[in-house]
Design a protein around this motif. Structure first.
Motif, PDB file in Angstrom:
ATOM      1  N   GLY A 321       2.708  11.228   1.195  1.00 26.89           N
ATOM      2  CA  GLY A 321       2.868   9.968   0.275  1.00 26.89           C
ATOM      3  C   GLY A 321       1.284   9.627   0.094  1.00 26.89           C
ATOM      4  N   SER A 322       0.516   9.875   1.041  1.00 21.50           N
ATOM      5  CA  SER A 322      -0.776   9.577   0.939  1.00 21.50           C
ATOM      6  C   SER A 322      -1.628  10.360  -0.038  1.00 21.50           C
ATOM      7  N   ILE A 327      -7.652   7.275  -3.352  1.00 22.25           N
ATOM      8  CA  ILE A 327      -7.992   5.922  -2.718  1.00 22.25           C
ATOM      9  C   ILE A 327      -7.281   5.795  -1.315  1.00 22.25           C
ATOM     10  N   GLN A 328      -6.364   6.632  -1.174  1.00 19.41           N
ATOM     11  CA  GLN A 328      -5.491   6.620   0.460  1.00 19.41           C
ATOM     12  C   GLN A 328      -6.080   7.405   1.330  1.00 19.41           C
ATOM     13  N   TYR A 329      -6.949   8.211   0.996  1.00 18.52           N
ATOM     14  CA  TYR A 329      -7.670   9.286   1.950  1.00 18.52           C
ATOM     15  C   TYR A 329      -8.041   8.656   3.270  1.00 18.52           C
ATOM     16  N   ALA A 330      -8.714   7.591   2.972  1.00 19.42           N
ATOM     17  CA  ALA A 330      -9.559   7.186   4.241  1.00 19.42           C
ATOM     18  C   ALA A 330      -8.552   6.469   5.181  1.00 19.42           C
ATOM     19  N   ASN A 331      -7.384   5.748   4.802  1.00 21.24           N
ATOM     20  CA  ASN A 331      -6.426   5.183   5.660  1.00 21.24           C
ATOM     21  C   ASN A 331      -5.773   6.344   6.411  1.00 21.24           C
ATOM     22  N   LEU A 332      -5.387   7.484   5.627  1.00 16.39           N
ATOM     23  CA  LEU A 332      -4.670   8.622   6.158  1.00 16.39           C
ATOM     24  C   LEU A 332      -5.478   9.412   6.922  1.00 16.39           C
TER      25      LEU A 332
END
Length: 498
Positions: A321-322, A327-332
Motif C-alpha cells: 500500500g505504501s 510521499i509515503q516512502y519515508a514513513n515506510l
C-alpha cells in the motif's frame, strides 16, 4: 482500489431527444428522458469533506434509480450526488462525473478533493463537477455485511499465504465472510450491486441532470466503471478519461493477480530511494540489499509476529500500500526500521493493521463477486498461490489467495460488460509505467480492447494515479486539453518524467 490518502489498500458507470441509428449488441439504449425539473440541491451531509482551500460551493442531491433494472418500476433506491457548478456559463460544456475507485469508495467529496489538489480552472469552467456515492455506498442506500474492526478478514486483498495451510485457513475465513454477508442481506440488495448496474445508474444521473451527454473521469476501479459506462452507453457519453487501469470493465481474478506484477515493477523505485538514504534508514546500500531486507523481515515476521501484532502478511500488505505514492516512502522506511532489530521495542502499533470498513468492504465484495464467475475449488487457489509465490515473491501469494467470491451466494445475473470498440474516439487512457495495483499491462489490455476509440498516454512515473495527483506535466496538459478543448492525441503518447 481507492483514492490515495495515506496507505490505501485494495485495494472502480440512452439517448434523450434522438435515436441512435446503429447500436452495437453490447450497448444499451436509454429510454430515460432528460429531467426538466432536475435534482433538488441542498447542503451536503456533514461528513462530505470540503478542504478549506476550495472556495467553490458544493451542493448535494438525490437521484432515484431502480434497485433492479429488470423491474424498472419496482423498488427504487436513491443515489446521492454532489456538484460543484461551473460559474462560467459562456464556457460551460456540460457535466463531468467522477469515480475515485473501489468498488466501494465514497465519491461525494471527489470533486472538491481534486480541486484542492490543483484541478485546472479550465476544467471547472467547462463542467459542473459531479461526485457521487455509487449504489450501496455511504449515502446511497448503504449495505452491510456486519463487519467489525476485530474481524479476521482483510480489506480487499487476502493475506499473503506462505504455505498451502495458509490458503486452507483463509478459505475457512472466506466462507464465513460470504455466509455472514448472505445472513445480513435481509432485503436482498447485495445481488443488485454490479458494475453494469452502476453504469446504468450513471446514465440515470445524466438524464436527471438534464444533459444529453455526460463526460466521465474514473481512476483505479473507476476505470473499469468508466469502460463499462461508455461501452453500454456510447451515444450519451462525451469525453471519457480512464486513469490507472484495471484492464477491463470489471475486476476479475486475472486483474487481482496483476497486483503482484505491479508490486514487482514498482518496488524497485522504493528500493532505489531507500538505498540512497541508507545512512539514515539502514535498509541497504543497494536496491538489491533493500529487497533482501524486505524478504528477510517478512519471513521473520511470518515465523514470529512482533509484540504489536505485526505479521509477515501484514508487513507485506502495508509495504504494498505504501508504494501508491512516493510521499509515503519515508514513513515506510521508518516502519521497516522498527522491525529490523527483533529484540527492540516496536514503535508501530496495531493501528497500522487494516481496519476493514464495513460498508466499503461489503460493496467491494458484492460488486467483485457479482460481476464474474469465480472458481469454487480451493485447490485452484492453492496452485495459483504456489505459482505466484515463485513468479512474484514480493506479493504474489497474497493477490492469488482465495476471496469470499468462491463461496458467494449469488451467481452473476448477467455476463460482464463487453468493451464496445464501436463509436467515435472519445476514451483517453492514462497509465504510469510503474503502478503497484494497476500495472501498465492493464492499460495496454484496455487500449487494445477499445481499439480505435481510445488513445493511451503512458507516463514514465511511479505510483497509483496520473491526472492531477501524479504530478506529471505532460499527462496533465494532454488530459486537460482533451477535457476542455477535445484535443485527443493523434496517436498513443509517452510522457517522460517531470
Amino acid at each position: 482500489m481507492v483514492r490515495r490518502r495515506g496507505v490505501a489498500l485494495v485495494g472502480t458507470l440512452g439517448l434523450a431527444g434522438a435515436l441512435v441509428t446503429v447500436i452495437p449488441a453490447m450497448a444499451e439504449e436509454s429510454a430515460v428522458p432528460r429531467s426538466a425539473a432536475g435534482p433538488q440541491w441542498t447542503a451536503c451531509p456533514k461528513d462530505v469533506v470540503v478542504p478549506p482551500t476550495v472556495q467553490l460551493p458544493v451542493r448535494c442531491a438525490k437521484v432515484p434509480v431502480p434497485l433492479d433494472y429488470d423491474d424498472p418500476d419496482g423498488t427504487q433506491i436513491e443515489i446521492m450526488v454532489s456538484r460543484i457548478a461551473s460559474t462560467k456559463p459562456e464556457k460551460r460544456r456540460g457535466v463531468l462525473m467522477f469515480n475515485p475507485g473501489g468498488p466501494g469508495g465514497t465519491g461525494l467529496d471527489q470533486p472538491a478533493f481534486l480541486v484542492s489538489k490543483g484541478l485546472p480552472t479550465g476544467v471547472t469552467d467547462a463542467y459542473d463537477l459531479i461526485g457521487m456515492d455509487t449504489r450501496g455506498v455511504g449515502h446511497s442506500s448503504p449495505v452491510s455485511c456486519g463487519f467489525t474492526a476485530d474481524d479476521a478478514y482483510w480489506a480487499n486483498i487476502p493475506p499473503y499465504a506462505p504455505d498451502d495451510a495458509a490458503v486452507t485457513r483463509q478459505a475457512e475465513i472466506a466462507k464465513d465472510v460470504a455466509d455472514r454477508c448472505a445472513a445480513h442481506d435481509t432485503e436482498g440488495r447485495l445481488r443488485h450491486l454490479s458494475t453494469a448496474n452502476m453504469a446504468r445508474d450513471l446514465d440515470r444521473i445524466r438524464a436527471a441532470l438534464g444533459e444529453e451527454k455526460a463526460s466521465f473521469y474514473g481512476a483505479s476501479y473507476g476505470s473499469a466503471l468508466g469502460a463499462a459506462y461508455t461501452s453500454m452507453f456510447p451515444a450519451t457519453t462525451d469525453r471519457v478519461v480512464l486513469d490507472s487501469i484495471v484492464g477491463d470493465t470489471h475486476l476479475d481474478r486475472a486483474g487481482l493477480r496483476r497486483f503482484a506484477l505491479g508490486m514487482e515493477q514498482t518496488f524497485p523505485d522504493f528500493a532505489a530511494w531507500a538505498a540512497k538514504r541508507h545512512e539514515s534508514y539502514g535498509l541497504g546500500r543497494t536496491p538489491q540489499q533493500v529487497r533482501r531486507t524486505y524478504l528477510t523481515l517478512a519471513e521473520r515476521l511470518d515465523e514470529k509476529p512482533a509484540p504489536d501484532g505485526m505479521t509477515g502478511p501484514l508487513f507485506r500488505q502495508v509495504t504494498f500500500g505504501s508504494l501508491y505514492n512516493e510521499i509515503q516512502y519515508a514513513n515506510l522506511a521508518r516502519l521497516w526500521q522498527t522491525y529490523l532489530n527483533p529484540g527492540g521495542a516496536p514503535q508501530a502499533k496495531a493501528a497500522a493493521a487494516p481496519n476493514p470498513q464495513d460498508n466499503a468492504l461489503t460493496v467491494f465484495l458484492a460488486v467483485t463477486c457479482n460481476d464474474v464467475e469465480w472458481p469454487e475449488d480451493v485447490d485452484t487457489y492453492r496452485r495459483a498461490v504456489a505459482q505466484d509465490r515463485k513468479r512474484f515473491p514480493l506479493f504474489g501469494a497474497a493477490s492469488a489467495n482465495i476471496l469470499p467470491c468462491a463461496y458467494w451466494t449469488h451467481e452473476p445475473s448477467e455476463p460482464p460488460v463487453a468493451v464496445n470498440d464501436k463509436g467515435r474516439r472519445n476514451v483517453l487512457i492514462l497509465q504510469n509505467r510503474h503502478d503497484p495495483v494497476t500495472p501498465l499491462a492493464g492499460g495496454k489490455l484496455l487500449r487494445e480492447k477499445f481499439d480505435k476509440r481510445a488513445r493511451l498516454v503512458t507516463v514514465d512515473g511511479s505510483g497509483h494515479g496520473v491526472y492531477v495527483l501524479g504530478g506529471n506535466a505532460c499527462a496533465l496538459n494532454v488530459t486537460t486539453s482533451y477535457l476542455v478543448d477535445g484535443a485527443m492525441p493523434a496517436g498513443d503518447r509517452n510522457c517522460q518524467r517531470g
